[in-house]
Design an enzyme around this catalytic site. Structure first.
Site, PDB file in Angstrom:
ATOM      1  N   ASP A 192       2.696   1.972 -11.058  1.00 37.52           N
ATOM      2  CA  ASP A 192       3.589   2.436 -12.110  1.00 37.52           C
ATOM      3  C   ASP A 192       4.814   1.546 -12.309  1.00 37.52           C
ATOM      4  O   ASP A 192       5.033   0.988 -13.381  1.00 37.52           O
ATOM      5  CB  ASP A 192       4.001   3.897 -11.864  1.00 37.52           C
ATOM      6  CG  ASP A 192       4.490   4.152 -10.445  1.00 37.52           C
ATOM      7  OD1 ASP A 192       4.682   3.196  -9.672  1.00 37.52           O
ATOM      8  OD2 ASP A 192       4.688   5.344 -10.109  1.00 37.52           O
ATOM      9  N   ASP A 207       1.924   4.178   3.147  1.00 37.40           N
ATOM     10  CA  ASP A 207       0.629   4.086   2.490  1.00 37.40           C
ATOM     11  C   ASP A 207       0.079   2.666   2.616  1.00 37.40           C
ATOM     12  O   ASP A 207       0.821   1.684   2.643  1.00 37.40           O
ATOM     13  CB  ASP A 207       0.754   4.453   1.015  1.00 37.40           C
ATOM     14  CG  ASP A 207       1.189   5.904   0.814  1.00 37.40           C
ATOM     15  OD1 ASP A 207       0.972   6.712   1.740  1.00 37.40           O
ATOM     16  OD2 ASP A 207       1.749   6.216  -0.252  1.00 37.40           O
ATOM     17  N   ASP A 222       6.782   8.209   4.344  1.00 38.67           N
ATOM     18  CA  ASP A 222       5.336   8.011   4.219  1.00 38.67           C
ATOM     19  C   ASP A 222       5.022   6.518   4.213  1.00 38.67           C
ATOM     20  O   ASP A 222       5.756   5.712   3.629  1.00 38.67           O
ATOM     21  CB  ASP A 222       4.811   8.649   2.933  1.00 38.67           C
ATOM     22  CG  ASP A 222       5.087  10.146   2.890  1.00 38.67           C
ATOM     23  OD1 ASP A 222       4.784  10.816   3.890  1.00 38.67           O
ATOM     24  OD2 ASP A 222       5.606  10.623   1.864  1.00 38.67           O
TER      25      ASP A 222
END
Length: 425
Positions: free
Chosen positions: A140, A63, A61
């Site tokens: 995070d 992003d 992925d």
């Protein structure tokens, strides 16, 4: 904690000091980055993609984070749809390939944003926009807070993530207790990412996990199902399971399994489970498919064995005890992880077929060989050999049965039944 302060200047790693190359970035992600940049927006590849590229991985992925609002992104791309309530996102769609575009997130609400925090400290809705610096400190782990700029191909680092990646350390940004309370799934992510990357969880990041593990009981079972699949179906199932045990998370994700393993004094059930996870990792690395129901059959088999033994010891007949045990295990597990029926039903079939694989009656053997779940049940039986050699004769029989022509199989069964009759006389 990161050596950078929130108000410190970010570290800029120039193109010649890192290994991220546009050749390794999805063509569609590059299209989105360049279009945002050419329209005057600040746009970065961010998160797991940058992290994985830096550790010579191959991201699935890609992003993007930018200073365009979701509505501005949608205006720029005709092939865009807006999703999400808790986090408003833009998805730019290229057939099956979806590039996720997020607006930089902020911490301070000036009244124009949309943020709601529950009484337990968990963020329910969070659509406050800010700067790239704000966005980095909202992420995070430091390894996930690196920004690859399409403007000059440098990497921006506000939180010392570049050094942590070089040292193979997984570190939470901010106070770990606060961050875990905001989203308890971060504890599972810490274990999963450490397993995937071969990183060590930094001591301050690891320390609160066992104490805060009970917070997982309040996470939706549907979300835990998705996290479980990511953890066990991506090629690092063994390391993930060991991490769950190490940080006392297993009993909050698979409580029945944890209980059964603790009671299995000779360790046979754990040997089988770990061999099943190791086999899964090999299949993923080889590019072979893995059926989620088979994975869950492996993960929950210890609990099934414990429950079946308890019912059978109480005097219930074997077939009834097995069916009751299978149903109870599924019902109890669904309160923690929302495994769908498309997985639980074939999983139970594999369990219940184990007893039927002990048969040598010709008609039943023929029916079992044509059963749609036979191959999975046979593979599961083979897996049980890692727990006990008592299954050797059954494995050998079914291995041979699959290879023999029908007439030869009939002859073998007839001879075997005749020998059994003579033995009984």
């Amino acid at each position: 904690m990161p050596t950078h302060r929130h108000d410190a200047e970010p570290l800029i790693i120039p193109r010649d000091a890192h290994n991220v190359s546009r050749r390794e970035i999805s063509a569609n992600a590059l299209k989105v980055l360049y279009k945002l940049h050419n329209a005057g927006y600040e746009a970065y590849l961010v998160g797991g993609a940058v992290r994985d590229l830096l550790v010579d991985g191959h991201p699935k992925d890609f992003d993007i984070a930018c200073n365009a609002t979701p509505e501005q992104v949608k205006h720029l791309f005709r092939n865009c749809r807006l999703i999400g309530r808790r986090f408003r996102l833009a998805h730019v769609v290229f057939g099956r390939d979806i590039i996720e575009v997020a607006t930089f997130r902020g911490n301070e609400d000036d009244g124009s944003g949309d943020r709601h925090v529950g009484q337990d400290g968990r963020v329910v809705r969070d659509n406050i926009y800010g700067t790239v610096d704000d966005d980095a400190w909202r992420r995070d782990f430091t390894a996930n807070a690196l920004y690859y700029s399409i403007a000059d191909f440098s990497i921006r680092d506000d939180v010392n993530g570049f050094e942590d990646i070089r040292n193979r350390v997984l570190r939470l940004i901010g106070d770990p207790v606060t961050r875990y309370r905001e989203d308890p799934v971060r504890m599972l992510r810490a274990v999963r990412l450490a397993a995937k990357l071969g990183f060590t969880i930094e001591p301050d990041t690891a320390a609160p996990i066992p104490e805060l593990a009970p917070l997982l009981a309040d996470v939706s079972p549907a979300r835990l199902y998705e996290e479980t699949k990511k953890m066990f179906l991506a090629g690092h199932a063994v390391a993930s399971f060991e991490g769950l045990e190490r940080y006392d998370l297993l009993r909050w994700l698979f409580p029945g399994t944890a209980k059964a393993l603790a009671r299995n004094a000779n360790g046979s059930l754990r040997r089988m489970l770990m061999q099943g996870l190791a086999n899964t990792d090999v299949r993923v690395r080889n590019g072979d498919s893995v059926a989620p129901y088979f994975l869950f059959a492996v993960l929950m088999w210890p609990e099934f064995c414990l429950e079946f033994g308890r019912l059978a010891h109480g005097g219930m007949g074997v077939p009834d005890a097995q069916r009751r045990a299978a149903d109870r295990v599924v019902v109890q597990q669904l309160s923690r992880v929302a495994i769908p029926r498309r997985d639980t039903l074939p999983m139970q079939e594999v369990w219940l077929m184990q007893e039927r694989l002990r048969t040598r009656q010709r008609r039943r053997v023929s029916r079992l060989l044509t059963h749609p779940r036979f191959r999975a049940a046979y593979d599961f039986l083979q897996l049980r050999l890692s727990a006990s050699e008592e299954h050797r004769a059954d494995v050998d029989f079914w291995t041979q049965a699959q290879q023999l022509p029908a007439d030869a199989l009939d002859a073998m069964l007839a001879n075997g039944n005749e020998r059994a009759k003579r033995k009984d006389r």
